[in-house]
Design a protein around this motif. Sequence first.
Motif, PDB file in Angstrom:
ATOM      1  N   ILE A  17      -0.965  -5.895 -11.936  1.00  0.00           N
ATOM      2  CA  ILE A  17      -0.796  -4.806 -10.953  1.00  0.00           C
ATOM      3  C   ILE A  17       0.669  -4.637 -10.618  1.00  0.00           C
ATOM      4  N   LEU A  50      -9.697  -7.269  -8.968  1.00  0.00           N
ATOM      5  CA  LEU A  50      -9.095  -8.063  -7.900  1.00  0.00           C
ATOM      6  C   LEU A  50     -10.020  -8.133  -6.691  1.00  0.00           C
ATOM      7  N   ALA A  51     -10.648  -6.997  -6.413  1.00  0.00           N
ATOM      8  CA  ALA A  51     -11.591  -6.982  -5.285  1.00  0.00           C
ATOM      9  C   ALA A  51     -12.774  -7.892  -5.567  1.00  0.00           C
ATOM     10  N   ASP A  85       0.825  -1.219   0.000  1.00  0.00           N
ATOM     11  CA  ASP A  85       0.000   0.000   0.000  1.00  0.00           C
ATOM     12  C   ASP A  85       0.857   1.266   0.000  1.00  0.00           C
ATOM     13  N   LEU A  98      -4.989   0.845 -13.570  1.00  0.00           N
ATOM     14  CA  LEU A  98      -4.713   0.330 -12.226  1.00  0.00           C
ATOM     15  C   LEU A  98      -5.993   0.268 -11.396  1.00  0.00           C
ATOM     16  N   GLU A  99      -6.812   1.300 -11.480  1.00  0.00           N
ATOM     17  CA  GLU A  99      -8.078   1.294 -10.737  1.00  0.00           C
ATOM     18  C   GLU A  99      -8.972   0.153 -11.218  1.00  0.00           C
ATOM     19  N   LYS A 119      -2.996  -9.976 -10.422  1.00  0.00           N
ATOM     20  CA  LYS A 119      -1.931  -9.519  -9.542  1.00  0.00           C
ATOM     21  C   LYS A 119      -0.656  -9.228 -10.329  1.00  0.00           C
ATOM     22  N   GLN A 146      -7.686  -3.123  -9.798  1.00  0.00           N
ATOM     23  CA  GLN A 146      -7.994  -3.244  -8.373  1.00  0.00           C
ATOM     24  C   GLN A 146      -9.451  -3.638  -8.154  1.00  0.00           C
ATOM     25  N   LYS A 147     -10.322  -3.064  -8.994  1.00  0.00           N
ATOM     26  CA  LYS A 147     -11.730  -3.449  -8.874  1.00  0.00           C
ATOM     27  C   LYS A 147     -11.926  -4.923  -9.219  1.00  0.00           C
ATOM     28  N   LEU A 199       2.078   1.717  -3.551  1.00  0.00           N
ATOM     29  CA  LEU A 199       0.963   2.141  -4.387  1.00  0.00           C
ATOM     30  C   LEU A 199       0.667   3.631  -4.184  1.00  0.00           C
TER      31      LEU A 199
END
Length: 974
Positions: A937, A902-903, A877, A895-896, A934, A899-900, A880
């Motif tokens: 990212i 991945l979530a 974090d 990237l956003e 991953k 992350q979405k 990042l």
Amino acid sequence: MASILDEYEDSLYRSASVQQSRASVGIPHSGYVNARLEKETPIFNKQRIDFAPPEKINSLVVSSNQLCMSLGKDTLLRIDLGKPDEPNQVELGRKDEAKVYKMFLDHTGSHLLIALNTSECLYLNRSVQKVRTLSRWKGHLIESVGWNKFLGSETNTGPILVGTAQGQIYEAEISVSEGSLFSTNPDQYFRQVYTLEEESGPAPVCCLEIERGIEGKFFIIATTRKRLFQFVGKVPEGTEQQGFSSIFAMHADHLPSFREFPANLGFSEIAFYTPKLRSNPRSFAWMMGNGVLYGTLDYSRPDSILSDERVWVYPSDIDITVNKPISIVLTQFHFLLLLPDRVKAVCTLNGQVVFQDLFLEKFGLLTRMIKDPTVQQIWIHTEKVVFRYHVQRESRDVWKMYMNMNKFDLAKEYCKDRPECLDIVLAKEAEHCFQNKRYLDSAKCYALTQNYFEEIALKFIEAKQEEALMEFLIKKLSNLKPSEKTQTTLLTTWLTELYLNWLGILEGDPSQRNLYLDTREKFRTFLSSPKNKDCLFNNRASIYELLASHGDTEHMVYFAVIMQDYERVVAHHCQHDEYDEALNVLSRHRDEKLFYKFSPVLIQHIPKKVVDAWISMGSRLDARNLIPALVNYSQSASTQQINEAIRYMEFCVYQLEETQQAIHNYLLSLYALCRPDSLLSYLEQAGTNPNRIHYDLKYALRLCAEHGHHHACVHIYKVMELYEEAVDLALQVDVDLAKSCADLPEDDEELRKKLWLKIARHVVQEEKDVKKAMACLSSCALLKIEDVLPFFPDFVTIDHFKEAICNSLEDYNKHIEELKREMEEATQSAKRIREDIQEMRNKYGSVEPQEKCAACDFPLLNRPFYLFLCGHMFHYDCLLQAVFPNLPAYKQAKLEDLQKKLAATSQPSKSHHRPKDADTISLGKGQQSREQIKADIDDIVAAECVYCGELMIRSIDKPFIDPQKYEEEMQSWL
């Protein structure tokens, strides 16, 4: 003219009832009503002083607001008129029978001389209470004293002159500073300097006056009963304190200049008038037996100060044997005579009695009259009563007297603040000048009066004085107010008519040439006057009609220029074939609209000068508006004249850098018509970028094709990127030109090859030149021998192609060898890459338990982290947070999105049983695995160390504190 006069009369005097009422009450034509609502105060206003003397008044003197009065035998009363409630009484201390004969007070009010009838003299200074005897003066009965106004002070009189009853003149000086503890005599010296005589011998010195002129010159005036003497001489600068002995010594052997009159009053008295702001008197009045000698004082004269002398005889009711005058006082315009029972004021301008004041018998006989020169107040006393006269607005009626004497300038000077009186004076002066046939002066004066306009105008018309009438109208016009527009219009129109009539008369008379030129200049001044500009502009149509009716084209043009009506001026010149003058007007006033309007006419006659004028106007002219004039001109002109049109178009294109398509198209048409050589250079200079070319390509192509300019057409085809058409047309002109066109499509090899094949076919089939065809192969690398062979006829032997075929085979061999070498290099490179990948798979790093995050300084193993080859370690974090703000916008968005995703894969399954390899299984068709997300990212976030990579280098110029948060951060430090 009569109609104009009637119109002006109607507009100027619209209130007939007011005129009738004025006439009915007898008001003059001045236009002013001199109504006095209250009684005007007299010039000499008498006031009785509230003072009851305990004893009879023997003598009274006043100067500088200081009044001294001799009462009875031994009392002296001093009063400061600024503090009248604080009188000062001094006792003379005389035990004998001596009486006060006369008293003399200097100009400062400080030194008082008291002459006694016992031939003694006493002195009293304003600052002391004790009367002192002047011992050196004893034995002389003092008749007059001439005070020194230039050296006298409050403590010292300076050199003064003293006149006695025996005719001697003494020089003396009195100082209060000498008589303190050691001296009792304030008089410094007392010496005789001269003796005055009449025909019978020495005569009493009645009056003495000392005046200083210019350049150190002194004038001394002394009077006896019948004579007035003048002593004139210079006192060297710095020696004034030595007295006046040197002046009298100059007249020791001969008598000074004097005036003598036969009659005798037994005494005489002279009075002077000094204006408030001057130190020297301006006029004098000498009362003697024959009357009053009045005149002015001129200090610039060498021998005599007296000037403009005249004798005013006494009024008829004064008999010097019975009631002769006692005293005289002079004011600015009057002298006052004191008689035993009355006071008479006589005007010095005409000798008329203008004021008389009779005193009642209960006051007693009048004794003396004196004037305080500093405050201009007149004092009169009897033995028991004192009176004071105030002089108020003495000059109020002087203007009438000067007017009746025909001294109009002086009359106007004294009534300039009274318009009703000034109008009367001006009317009288105007009438006087008219009667004496000074018509121009009369007109100037009449114009300033309020007399009826029509009466004056008709007066000059009847006298046939047009010049004076014009002068009257001009002056009247200048006095009109801006709001009186109707009167202004009528007067300007009438004056224009008069000027034109007068000029017409003078122009036909050669002997009046100078007068004609002078009148013409006046007329032009009248037309160009700024005050008349608005009126003339608003009524220019009427003025033009007047000028046209008189056929005065010269002034019509002049007036049009003044009105800035240059269109009319230029049109006039063009109508009279004065093309150069017309162009001069255009060039001088630089009006674009007039250029557009008159250029079609002017260019037909003076093309070169017109083009020069256009060029001088520069960018102020829009060449598009001049093209119609040039088109009409070029259609009927010769080639040499068309060159003028080309010259202006070239100026617009090359100097003004005009971009208008119409201008460039017209220049192209002129080039195609007359200058083919300049056509191609113009096209080449314009360039080959269609977006930067200002002419119409299609129009240019059609124009050049019509006139057979093939080189120009090829160029235009190239600009339009029509390379096939360009090559086809170029082959008709020149093969080399076609070759230059064939190489232009650099990005399209297929087209370029096609174009070269056209050239090769033309060379082989049309020119049948094998060698030139082979040269084409060397000029274009895209062509091969096999491409050209089909164009040759069957009978051509191979000897012509042997060299070309060999070269082609060699090129193929070289190309094959090059490909082999590239394949070997690729094999070696792939081998090295596989080795590097294997080595990287076996590389690792160790992390100690106490290691901390390089960004937040917290233990590293508490959260997921990254380890870089440089040794820096970061929490996921933290890294990042440091990298994200510095990423490009598209990477931030990617990237956003990752992350979405991945979530979304991290959401717990509703089933209690989760597959063993959940991270590696597919999330569905078309979706990435969790490990792949991953990895993506990591590729973005951990591509390089945030401290050692390019990110740190790119951020070197960024401020440590965000500018938007700078104020907040600064406040936190305060």
